[in-house]
Design a protein around this motif. Structure first.
Motif, mmCIF file in Angstrom:
data_model
loop_
_atom_site.group_PDB
_atom_site.id
_atom_site.type_symbol
_atom_site.label_atom_id
_atom_site.label_comp_id
_atom_site.label_asym_id
_atom_site.label_seq_id
_atom_site.Cartn_x
_atom_site.Cartn_y
_atom_site.Cartn_z
ATOM 1 N N ASP A 198 0.025 6.565 -4.041
ATOM 2 C CA ASP A 198 0.058 6.610 -5.512
ATOM 3 C C ASP A 198 1.284 7.335 -6.045
ATOM 4 O OD1 ASP A 198 -2.259 5.145 -5.697
ATOM 5 O OD2 ASP A 198 -3.558 6.893 -5.977
ATOM 6 N N ARG A 210 2.775 -1.833 -8.107
ATOM 7 C CA ARG A 210 1.952 -2.301 -6.982
ATOM 8 C C ARG A 210 2.086 -3.820 -6.834
ATOM 9 N NH1 ARG A 210 -2.298 0.165 -8.253
ATOM 10 N NH2 ARG A 210 -2.142 1.869 -6.779
ATOM 11 N N ASP A 218 0.465 0.054 -11.750
ATOM 12 C CA ASP A 218 -0.131 -1.246 -11.417
ATOM 13 C C ASP A 218 0.937 -2.328 -11.288
ATOM 14 O OD1 ASP A 218 -2.786 -1.082 -10.885
ATOM 15 O OD2 ASP A 218 -3.454 -1.890 -12.817
ATOM 16 N N GLN A 236 0.812 -1.212 0.000
ATOM 17 C CA GLN A 236 0.000 0.000 0.000
ATOM 18 C C GLN A 236 0.850 1.268 0.000
ATOM 19 O OE1 GLN A 236 -2.386 -0.631 3.481
ATOM 20 N NE2 GLN A 236 -3.771 -2.014 2.435
ATOM 21 N N LEU A 281 4.215 5.008 -5.855
ATOM 22 C CA LEU A 281 4.111 3.956 -6.872
ATOM 23 C C LEU A 281 4.478 4.489 -8.247
ATOM 24 C CD1 LEU A 281 0.878 2.037 -5.830
ATOM 25 C CD2 LEU A 281 3.201 1.115 -5.912
#
Length: 190
Positions: A13, A31, A28, A10, A16
């Protein structure tokens, strides 16, 4: 940032995006690598710490990195020492590094080099957060107990099974025969 957030993949954003952009991947994909890669590193550390020598070596590494814990993951990634991260990966995963990275790459749709780049950024972050957690931990079980407790809090059995599968070098369903090889490689690199 809390260690359990990292263990669950987690990252914010912005972090990431930074991690993904550093290797030409999508957020993605970053992640996925984070969500699978961090438990693999934790499982390997827990196995390494199951011996007195391995526990001492890991405790020293956590003490060294305890002041590196990121408050802001994106800022941390801006200045992360990926060469140090690559060394951490080699120490923690030993001879299983390529296998774990190749399997992660297949799961995330990336090259093993991209996975290596992301893990080399995440490993110092993980050690910093673990070092900070260790500094405040007073349980008698020490490093193995701390790692086991964190794995349980973050998802327990499923994460442990997934991580063990990535570390089972010979594919025989048991990692016990592989642990000695992992630990031997870890101690030789000191």
């Amino acid at each position: 940032m809390d260690i359990l957030e990292l263990l669950k993949g987690q990252l914010p954003d912005e972090a990431l995006e930074k991690l993904a952009g550093s290797v030409g991947a999508s957020p993605d994909q970053a992640r996925k690598v984070t969500a699978m890669g961090i438990p693999i590193l934790m499982e390997a550390m827990q196995r390494n710490a199951s011996s007195p020598d391995g526990a001492r070596a890991l405790a020293g590494a956590l003490d060294k990195h305890s002041k590196d814990a990121p408050v802001d993951p994106r800022s941390f990634l801006d200045g992360v020492d990926t060469a140090d991260g690559a060394k951490i990966l080699s120490h923690v995963l030993g001879g299983r590094k390529d296998q774990a990275e190749n399997r992660l790459a297949g799961q995330a749709g990336l090259s093993s080099g991209q996975v290596d780049g992301m893990l080399s950024s995440l490993a110092p972050m993980l050690l910093g957060l673990l070092g900070q957690k260790k500094a405040g931990d007073t349980r008698e079980e020490g490093i193995p107990g701390l790692l086991g407790s964190l794995m349980e809090q973050s998802g327990g059995g499923d994460l442990k099974k997934m991580a063990a599968g990535f570390l089972d070098a010979d594919g025989d369903g048991s990692i016990m025969d592989d642990v000695g090889n992992l630990l031997g490689g870890f101690l030789k690199r000191k």
